[in-house]
Design a protein around this motif. Structure first.
Motif, PDB file in Angstrom:
ATOM      1  N   SER A 185      41.682  53.156  48.023  1.00 14.32           N
ATOM      2  CA  SER A 185      42.181  52.102  48.914  1.00 14.32           C
ATOM      3  C   SER A 185      42.923  52.732  50.077  1.00 14.32           C
ATOM      4  O   SER A 185      43.082  53.950  50.145  1.00 14.32           O
ATOM      5  CB  SER A 185      43.132  51.166  48.160  1.00 14.32           C
ATOM      6  OG  SER A 185      44.413  51.766  48.044  1.00 14.32           O
ATOM      7  N   LYS A 228      54.515  41.710  42.398  1.00 11.06           N
ATOM      8  CA  LYS A 228      53.546  41.177  41.439  1.00 11.06           C
ATOM      9  C   LYS A 228      54.144  41.142  40.035  1.00 11.06           C
ATOM     10  O   LYS A 228      54.938  42.000  39.659  1.00 11.06           O
ATOM     11  CB  LYS A 228      52.281  42.044  41.438  1.00 11.06           C
ATOM     12  CG  LYS A 228      51.549  42.002  42.778  1.00 11.06           C
ATOM     13  CD  LYS A 228      50.180  42.653  42.707  1.00 11.06           C
ATOM     14  CE  LYS A 228      49.496  42.566  44.071  1.00 11.06           C
ATOM     15  NZ  LYS A 228      48.155  43.168  44.066  1.00 11.06           N
ATOM     16  N   ASP A 232      52.885  47.895  42.483  1.00 10.47           N
ATOM     17  CA  ASP A 232      52.636  46.468  42.715  1.00 10.47           C
ATOM     18  C   ASP A 232      53.857  45.614  42.368  1.00 10.47           C
ATOM     19  O   ASP A 232      54.127  44.613  43.032  1.00 10.47           O
ATOM     20  CB  ASP A 232      51.432  46.003  41.884  1.00 10.47           C
ATOM     21  CG  ASP A 232      50.120  46.464  42.487  1.00 10.47           C
ATOM     22  OD1 ASP A 232      50.118  46.931  43.644  1.00 10.47           O
ATOM     23  OD2 ASP A 232      49.089  46.360  41.795  1.00 10.47           O
ATOM     24  N   LYS A 268      41.112  48.092  42.146  1.00  5.75           N
ATOM     25  CA  LYS A 268      40.198  47.560  41.129  1.00  5.75           C
ATOM     26  C   LYS A 268      40.304  48.267  39.776  1.00  5.75           C
ATOM     27  O   LYS A 268      39.353  48.904  39.300  1.00  5.75           O
ATOM     28  CB  LYS A 268      38.743  47.635  41.628  1.00  5.75           C
ATOM     29  CG  LYS A 268      38.475  46.786  42.859  1.00  5.75           C
ATOM     30  CD  LYS A 268      38.297  45.326  42.485  1.00  5.75           C
ATOM     31  CE  LYS A 268      38.426  44.380  43.670  1.00  5.75           C
ATOM     32  NZ  LYS A 268      39.583  43.470  43.531  1.00  5.75           N
ATOM     33  N   GLY A 290      46.766  38.988  36.143  1.00  6.65           N
ATOM     34  CA  GLY A 290      45.778  38.668  37.169  1.00  6.65           C
ATOM     35  C   GLY A 290      46.127  39.264  38.521  1.00  6.65           C
ATOM     36  O   GLY A 290      45.238  39.736  39.237  1.00  6.65           O
ATOM     37  N   GLU A 291      47.414  39.264  38.857  1.00  8.58           N
ATOM     38  CA  GLU A 291      47.826  39.872  40.126  1.00  8.58           C
ATOM     39  C   GLU A 291      47.581  41.378  40.128  1.00  8.58           C
ATOM     40  O   GLU A 291      47.115  41.934  41.121  1.00  8.58           O
ATOM     41  CB  GLU A 291      49.304  39.574  40.398  1.00  8.58           C
ATOM     42  CG  GLU A 291      49.560  38.133  40.795  1.00  8.58           C
ATOM     43  CD  GLU A 291      51.052  37.821  40.912  1.00  8.58           C
ATOM     44  OE1 GLU A 291      51.419  37.058  41.817  1.00  8.58           O
ATOM     45  OE2 GLU A 291      51.856  38.335  40.088  1.00  8.58           O
ATOM     46  N   THR A 303      39.889  46.192  33.373  1.00  9.96           N
ATOM     47  CA  THR A 303      40.789  45.330  32.592  1.00  9.96           C
ATOM     48  C   THR A 303      41.312  46.005  31.323  1.00  9.96           C
ATOM     49  O   THR A 303      42.462  45.813  30.937  1.00  9.96           O
ATOM     50  CB  THR A 303      40.109  43.979  32.304  1.00  9.96           C
ATOM     51  OG1 THR A 303      40.964  43.181  31.513  1.00  9.96           O
ATOM     52  CG2 THR A 303      38.790  44.156  31.605  1.00  9.96           C
ATOM     53  N   GLN A 308      45.342  42.911  38.443  1.00  9.42           N
ATOM     54  CA  GLN A 308      43.897  43.126  38.471  1.00  9.42           C
ATOM     55  C   GLN A 308      43.301  42.944  39.868  1.00  9.42           C
ATOM     56  O   GLN A 308      42.267  43.518  40.191  1.00  9.42           O
ATOM     57  CB  GLN A 308      43.229  42.155  37.498  1.00  9.42           C
ATOM     58  CG  GLN A 308      42.389  42.889  36.467  1.00  9.42           C
ATOM     59  CD  GLN A 308      41.585  41.941  35.603  1.00  9.42           C
ATOM     60  OE1 GLN A 308      40.409  42.135  35.457  1.00  9.42           O
ATOM     61  NE2 GLN A 308      42.213  40.917  35.045  1.00  9.42           N
ATOM     62  N   SER A 309      43.965  42.142  40.672  1.00  8.09           N
ATOM     63  CA  SER A 309      43.409  41.832  41.990  1.00  8.09           C
ATOM     64  C   SER A 309      43.720  42.895  43.044  1.00  8.09           C
ATOM     65  O   SER A 309      43.341  42.756  44.200  1.00  8.09           O
ATOM     66  CB  SER A 309      43.945  40.474  42.448  1.00  8.09           C
ATOM     67  OG  SER A 309      45.308  40.600  42.800  1.00  8.09           O
ATOM     68  N   SER A 310      44.406  43.971  42.662  1.00  7.67           N
ATOM     69  CA  SER A 310      44.739  45.003  43.652  1.00  7.67           C
ATOM     70  C   SER A 310      43.489  45.695  44.184  1.00  7.67           C
ATOM     71  O   SER A 310      42.457  45.734  43.524  1.00  7.67           O
ATOM     72  CB  SER A 310      45.672  46.048  43.029  1.00  7.67           C
ATOM     73  OG  SER A 310      46.896  45.441  42.741  1.00  7.67           O
TER      74      SER A 310
END
Lengths: 139, 139
Positions: free
Chosen positions: B8, A36, A30, A48, A40-41, A51, A43-45
DNA sequence: ATAATTTACTTTTAAAATGCAAGTGAATTT
DNA sequence: AAATTCACTTGCATTTTAAAAGTAAATTAT
């Protein structure tokens, strides 16, 4: 951080001692391929990541000098994660893993990147690495 | 075998869905770089894989067509595991992982292999792959 | 100014994977 | 015939991962 212990003198097993899991290389992907930089970026992949796993892997990557954690310049209280030179040195590994997967997984790699890598691998890798270096991170 | 589900469309994550663990690539390394073919040989590697994990990973590798399991020709009741074409296609991935690790892990890679890879990567990879193909395995 | 939301996590609990030891059964060697 | 080797399987404890909920600081909205 729990220290990693290396299982043997083999360089392949050494690499897997760091990256032999399902998540850490995706965080680096990422950063390398999608630019990235924030929690937050990551985490948004699409994959999933949970956290707690993300927090754990980021601290591992920081601890071993693959990434750098800085307070974000935009003052929005975000931290910014950037690759160190050591992190950037993994570009060829990630790309090779992506090229292999692209042979069997329909969506494939970005066709331009794929073509560039097959035409002149060395230059393509260096160009990506240079671009990452230009984001200037010590470490 | 439990089926692997892919997280993915990303080719990097696809590859890690198979190989994002600490052991499966080491088994392939042993076959590619050291010519190992039997359960006992895999078990004797420096990293000391547990016997249940070895059995599990071999069945995964067989199930997904990376290796072939045959009754050994020497009739010693041993099975012989050989790489399929799909397994051989991972040579560049393993070598890249090894090259990266060799930069940081003292024992390094076999210096001749390392030099050959840096001088002409494509030819070196193909030579290794050809040699593996000559051991003739369907799949 | 207050409330709601966002960010970057930590904690808890449950589920899955791994590691270790011992056991099994067929074939091989002694 | 007995002991050993080979390729596993089984059982159980430990570790890792996943999922969900919680937290505290900062930001945005009202």
């Amino acid at each position: 951080m729990k220290e990693i212990k290396h299982r043997s003198g083999c360089p392949v097993s050494y690499t897997l001692d760091f990256f032999g899991d399902k998540w850490s290389l995706l965080i680096l992907r990422d950063m390398m391929l999608f630019g990235k930089t924030t929690y937050g970026e990551f985490q948004s992949s699409a994959e999933k990541i949970a956290t707690n796993i993300l927090a754990d892997r980021l601290s591992m990557l920081e601890h071993y000098g693959f990434v750098n954690k800085q307070v974000g310049t935009d003052k929005k209280s975000k931290f910014s994660y950037t690759l160190t030179e050591k992190g950037i040195s993994l570009v060829p590994v990630i790309l090779e893993i992506g090229l292999w997967g692209a042979q069997f997984h329909p969506p494939g790699l970005n066709p331009e990147l794929k073509a560039a890598l097959q035409n002149d691998r060395q230059d393509t890798i260096q160009a990506i690495q240079e671009k990452l270096r230009s984001k200037l991170q010590p470490g």
